[in-house]
Write an enzyme that holds these catalytic residues in place. Structure first.
Site, mmCIF file in Angstrom:
data_model
loop_
_atom_site.group_PDB
_atom_site.id
_atom_site.type_symbol
_atom_site.label_atom_id
_atom_site.label_comp_id
_atom_site.label_asym_id
_atom_site.label_seq_id
_atom_site.Cartn_x
_atom_site.Cartn_y
_atom_site.Cartn_z
ATOM 1 N N LYS A 150 1.018 -0.819 -0.132
ATOM 2 C CA LYS A 150 0.414 -0.117 0.122
ATOM 3 C C LYS A 150 0.430 1.024 0.226
ATOM 4 O O LYS A 150 0.565 2.125 -0.732
ATOM 5 C CB LYS A 150 -0.772 -0.134 1.112
ATOM 6 N N ARG A 184 -2.827 10.731 4.509
ATOM 7 C CA ARG A 184 -2.460 12.079 4.867
ATOM 8 C C ARG A 184 -1.501 11.565 3.696
ATOM 9 O O ARG A 184 -0.206 11.961 3.527
ATOM 10 C CB ARG A 184 -1.389 11.445 6.215
ATOM 11 N N CYS A 229 -4.455 10.470 9.958
ATOM 12 C CA CYS A 229 -3.597 9.203 10.916
ATOM 13 C C CYS A 229 -4.179 9.978 12.457
ATOM 14 O O CYS A 229 -3.531 10.964 12.502
ATOM 15 C CB CYS A 229 -1.978 8.889 10.456
ATOM 16 N N PRO A 269 4.476 15.853 11.422
ATOM 17 C CA PRO A 269 4.801 16.864 10.813
ATOM 18 C C PRO A 269 5.223 16.381 9.328
ATOM 19 O O PRO A 269 5.757 16.098 8.751
ATOM 20 C CB PRO A 269 5.795 17.591 11.225
ATOM 21 N N LEU A 290 9.377 18.803 6.805
ATOM 22 C CA LEU A 290 10.549 18.695 5.653
ATOM 23 C C LEU A 290 9.819 18.187 4.684
ATOM 24 O O LEU A 290 11.393 18.297 3.463
ATOM 25 C CB LEU A 290 10.928 16.477 6.082
ATOM 26 N N ILE A 338 10.291 5.715 16.661
ATOM 27 C CA ILE A 338 10.055 6.635 15.330
ATOM 28 C C ILE A 338 8.813 7.712 15.506
ATOM 29 O O ILE A 338 8.555 9.489 15.263
ATOM 30 C CB ILE A 338 9.318 5.703 14.422
#
EC number: 2.5.1.7
Length: 425
Positions: free
Chosen positions: A22, A98, A122, A128, A131, A334
């Site tokens: 996916k 997202r 999510c 964020p 980046l 993470i």
């Protein structure tokens, strides 16, 4: 709202075909925005998020044609962005997923502008997109945040640059890589994510004519080209689906043959499974998982970027460790707030204590069925695994999360001996 009913306690035994990834498919679909030539993706999973991305591209004027159904070769989609009519990704679609942010780089690179709603989809802490935006700014894009939308534009072409990510970011790497393929000059991307899905994206872009070196390493060098062509590309097998069903075999002390997948995609998980006492054998075209003859032992894990233990397998690992001998520590490095499944596992009898970013799991003799509620995608399948291992009946509520990431999960498990059904209200 759909629910899933499971009567657990029986070992799984059978064969499951693993579909396309996916996360790779959602990254590959926006590459069509980089060219006016057709792009075909094969081995495509049939999932809600895939349909959402197809709807988003279609709303922009991309021709989208989904084909196939239950064939062993998987579905495929034909994408044609030659008639693109809009560079806006609206809130009503982006909020569902997202991964929609991945249209941003291709739109700016080829069309010079994009208006993309800030993403949703999510519930796992803060994820964020700064980046992504800083990388595009380094390539010369002008970025503004207004009224919940990212407005990105560039005069002429993007310009190659050296971009060093301060921390590993999968989505940021993907957006920057796609944008860099059409930027003027050379782009050097350092400290990039090395997930198989990024390798898959880079190989697809290279087949379209992109000049990319360093594929599979932490540094990518991209020489921008004027145009990209079309291609046909098979989506890489889903390593998270592979790992999930491997852990389903372990949770039920059963045996499963997983076809259409590869050992190199799940080596860290396989290493941990073997240490826990599961026999994992690489076979032609797949893997065999055998947990019938062993009492599992608790094994610590810490989630890490690929090739480390994947964060998307953390919840499933916890379900298996809940009935292993001894204690294990599971550390999530993470994402924040990714232990939302713990209270639900505890309702089933699991002995789990959270200490900051770690969870201490003390194995119990057995889990018991209960009414539980899914809070996110991976928590959903974690509860499925726990229910398969538990005695008695479990009802899992809010399983719409499950449909975002797993194709026909109840059918695949039922074919291997599980007592599982979907209840529709």
């Amino acid at each position: 709202m759909d629910r899933i009913r499971i009567v657990g306690g029986a070992p799984l035994d059978g064969t499951i075909r693993i579909g396309g990834a996916k996360n790779a498919a959602l990254t590959l679909m926006p590459v069509c925005l980089l060219t006016d030539q057709p792009v075909t993706l094969t081995n495509l999973p049939d999932l809600a998020d895939i349909r959402t991305m197809a709807a988003l591209l279609g709303q922009m004027g991309v021709g989208t044609l989904l084909n196939g159904a239950e064939s062993s070769a998987g579905r495929h989609i034909d994408l044609d962005a030659s008639g693109l009519s809009d560079t806006t990704a609206p809130y009503d679609l982006v909020r569902k997923m997202r991964a929609s942010i991945l249209v941003l780089g291709p739109l700016v690179a080829r069309h010079g502008r994009a208006r993309v709603s800030l993403p949703g989809g999510c519930a796992i802490g803060t994820r964020p997109v700064d980046l992504h935006l800083k990388a595009l700014e380094a390539l010369g894009a002008h970025i503004e945040l207004k009224e919940g939308y990212i407005h990105a534009s560039v005069e002429g072409r993007l310009k190659g640059a050296k971009i060093t990510f301060p921390k590993v970011t999968v989505g940021g790497t993907e957006n920057a890589l796609m944008a860099a393929t059409l930027a003027e000059g050379e782009t050097l991307l350092e400290n990039v994510a090395r997930e198989p899905e990024i390798t898959d994206l880079a190989l697809c872009l290279r087949a379209m004519g992109a000049k990319i070196d360093g594929i599979g390493t932490g540094t990518l060098r991209v020489e921008g080209v004027d145009t990209l062509g079309g291609t046909s590309h098979a989506v890489v097998p889903d390593r998270i689906e592979t790992g999930t069903y491997a852990l389903a075999a372990a949770a039920t002390r059963g045996r499963l043959t997983l076809t259409g997948t590869r050992l190199d995609l799940v080596e860290s998980l396989v290493d941990h499974l073997r240490r826990a006492g599961v026999v994992v054998t690489a076979i032609e075209g797949g893997l065999e998982i055998d947990a019938r003859t062993s009492a599992l032992t608790g094994v610590d894990v810490m989630t890490e970027p690929f090739p480390g233990f994947p964060t998307d397998m953390q919840a499933q690992w916890m379900a298996v460790m809940s009935t292993a001998r001894g204690a294990s520590m599971i550390t999530e490095s993470i994402f924040e707030n990714r232990f939302m499944h713990v209270p639900e596992l505890s309702r089933m009898g699991a002995d789990i204590n959270i200490h900051g970013g770690s969870a201490i799991v003390r194995g119990v003799a057995g889990l018991s069925g209960a009414q539980v509620m899914a809070t996110d995608l991976r928590a959903s399948v974690c509860l499925v695994l726990a229910a398969l291992a538990a005695s008695g009946e479990t009802i899992i509520n809010r399983v719409y999360h499950l449909d975002r990431g797993y194709e026909r999960v109840e059918d695949k498990l039922a074919a291997c001996g599980a007592t599982i059904e979907r209840l529709r209200d």
